[in-house]
Design a protein around this motif. Structure first.
Motif, short mmCIF file in Angstrom:
data_model
loop_
_atom_site.label_atom_id
_atom_site.label_comp_id
_atom_site.label_asym_id
_atom_site.label_seq_id
_atom_site.Cartn_x
_atom_site.Cartn_y
_atom_site.Cartn_z
N VAL A 128 0.81 -0.95 0.04
CA VAL A 128 0.18 0.03 0.11
C VAL A 128 0.87 1.35 0.07
N PHE A 129 2.17 1.30 0.83
CA PHE A 129 2.77 2.49 0.95
C PHE A 129 3.43 2.37 -0.49
N ALA A 130 3.95 1.78 -1.04
CA ALA A 130 4.74 1.99 -2.47
C ALA A 130 3.63 2.23 -3.57
N MET A 131 2.68 1.62 -3.68
CA MET A 131 1.58 2.05 -4.64
C MET A 131 0.94 3.14 -4.64
N THR A 132 0.31 3.71 -3.41
CA THR A 132 -0.62 4.66 -3.26
C THR A 132 -0.21 5.65 -2.33
N ASN A 133 0.80 5.36 -1.20
CA ASN A 133 1.27 6.16 -0.21
C ASN A 133 0.10 6.58 0.38
N GLY A 134 -0.88 5.75 0.94
CA GLY A 134 -2.10 6.00 1.76
C GLY A 134 -2.90 6.66 1.26
N GLN A 135 -2.97 7.25 -0.09
CA GLN A 135 -3.97 8.00 -0.71
C GLN A 135 -4.96 7.25 -1.24
N TRP A 136 -6.21 7.89 -1.69
CA TRP A 136 -7.48 7.21 -2.21
C TRP A 136 -8.05 6.09 -1.35
N GLN A 137 -8.39 6.55 0.09
CA GLN A 137 -8.82 5.57 1.00
C GLN A 137 -8.05 4.25 1.01
N THR A 138 -6.99 4.09 1.05
CA THR A 138 -6.30 2.86 1.10
C THR A 138 -5.29 2.75 2.49
N GLN A 139 -6.01 3.39 3.45
CA GLN A 139 -5.40 3.27 4.83
C GLN A 139 -5.45 2.06 5.45
N VAL A 140 -4.54 1.38 5.93
CA VAL A 140 -4.53 0.14 6.81
C VAL A 140 -3.99 0.58 8.16
N LEU A 141 -3.89 -0.20 9.11
CA LEU A 141 -3.45 0.15 10.19
C LEU A 141 -1.93 0.51 10.19
N ALA A 142 -1.30 -0.49 9.54
CA ALA A 142 0.02 0.05 9.53
C ALA A 142 0.44 1.24 8.97
N ASN A 143 -0.05 1.45 8.09
CA ASN A 143 -0.19 2.78 7.18
C ASN A 143 -0.52 4.12 8.39
N TYR A 144 -1.52 3.88 8.86
CA TYR A 144 -1.89 4.73 9.84
C TYR A 144 -1.02 4.87 10.79
N MET A 145 -0.39 4.06 11.45
CA MET A 145 0.72 4.16 12.39
C MET A 145 1.76 4.79 11.81
N PHE A 146 2.21 4.50 10.73
CA PHE A 146 3.46 5.29 10.29
C PHE A 146 3.09 6.55 9.82
N ASP A 147 2.04 6.99 9.39
CA ASP A 147 1.40 8.51 9.13
C ASP A 147 1.54 9.28 10.58
N LYS A 148 1.02 8.62 11.47
CA LYS A 148 0.87 9.28 12.66
C LYS A 148 2.21 9.41 13.56
N LEU A 149 3.20 8.33 13.35
CA LEU A 149 4.48 8.39 14.01
C LEU A 149 5.42 9.57 13.41
N PHE A 150 5.39 9.19 12.02
CA PHE A 150 6.72 9.86 11.41
C PHE A 150 6.11 11.27 10.33
N ARG A 151 4.96 11.24 10.13
CA ARG A 151 4.70 12.38 9.27
C ARG A 151 3.97 13.55 10.05
N SER A 152 3.14 13.07 10.86
CA SER A 152 2.25 14.05 11.94
C SER A 152 3.08 14.18 13.14
N ASN A 153 4.19 13.38 13.46
CA ASN A 153 4.80 13.46 14.57
C ASN A 153 3.75 13.63 15.93
N ASN A 154 2.78 12.68 15.70
CA ASN A 154 1.66 12.44 16.82
C ASN A 154 2.24 11.22 17.49
N TRP A 155 3.13 11.08 18.39
CA TRP A 155 3.89 9.95 18.88
C TRP A 155 2.87 9.08 19.85
N GLY A 156 1.88 9.74 20.44
CA GLY A 156 0.91 8.92 21.25
C GLY A 156 -0.03 8.02 20.57
#
Length: 114
Positions: free
Chosen positions: A45-73
């Motif tokens: 999912v990360f390589a093909m869509t980068n989480g766009q187009w409603q392809t958010q899975v739990l691991a992508n959500y975790m990656f997005d919150k940890l490393f992109r949004s800096n929302n560590w909690g």
């Protein structure tokens, strides 16, 4: 099966008390495989869509919150959810002795010796 029917077992009793225990090993293997494949979908999912187009899975959500949004909690909480989803798999799908050894070690706080 015929003996259970002659003894008066209904269709649900035949299914849950005779057929399901016979295929329980297959159910565990299929459940384990499907769960691990679903949780490993992050890279595709990360390589093909980068989480766009409603392809958010739990691991992508975790990656997005940890490393992109800096929302560590929230990222750490979703990582714990993934861990809690994955943790029972090796305990239930391994051999019975390995599961018993791990449960005894966890309950008694001792090291596991094979």
């Amino acid at each position: 099966i015929e003996a259970a029917i002659v003894d008066g077992a209904g269709p649900f009793q035949v299914f849950f008390k005779i057929k399901v225990p016979q295929i329980s090993g297959t159910i565990v293997v299929v459940w384990t495989t499907i769960t691990l494949v679903v949780l490993k979908i992050f890279d595709i999912v990360f390589a093909m869509t980068n989480g766009q187009w409603q392809t958010q899975v739990l691991a992508n959500y975790m990656f997005d919150k940890l490393f992109r949004s800096n929302n560590w909690g929230v990222g750490s909480a979703s990582a714990m959810v993934i861990m809690l989803l994955v943790l029972p798999i090796p305990m239930t799908s391994g051999s019975k002795t390995v599961g018993v050894m791990w449960s005894q070690a966890i309950c008694s706080n001792r090291a596991v010796r094979p």
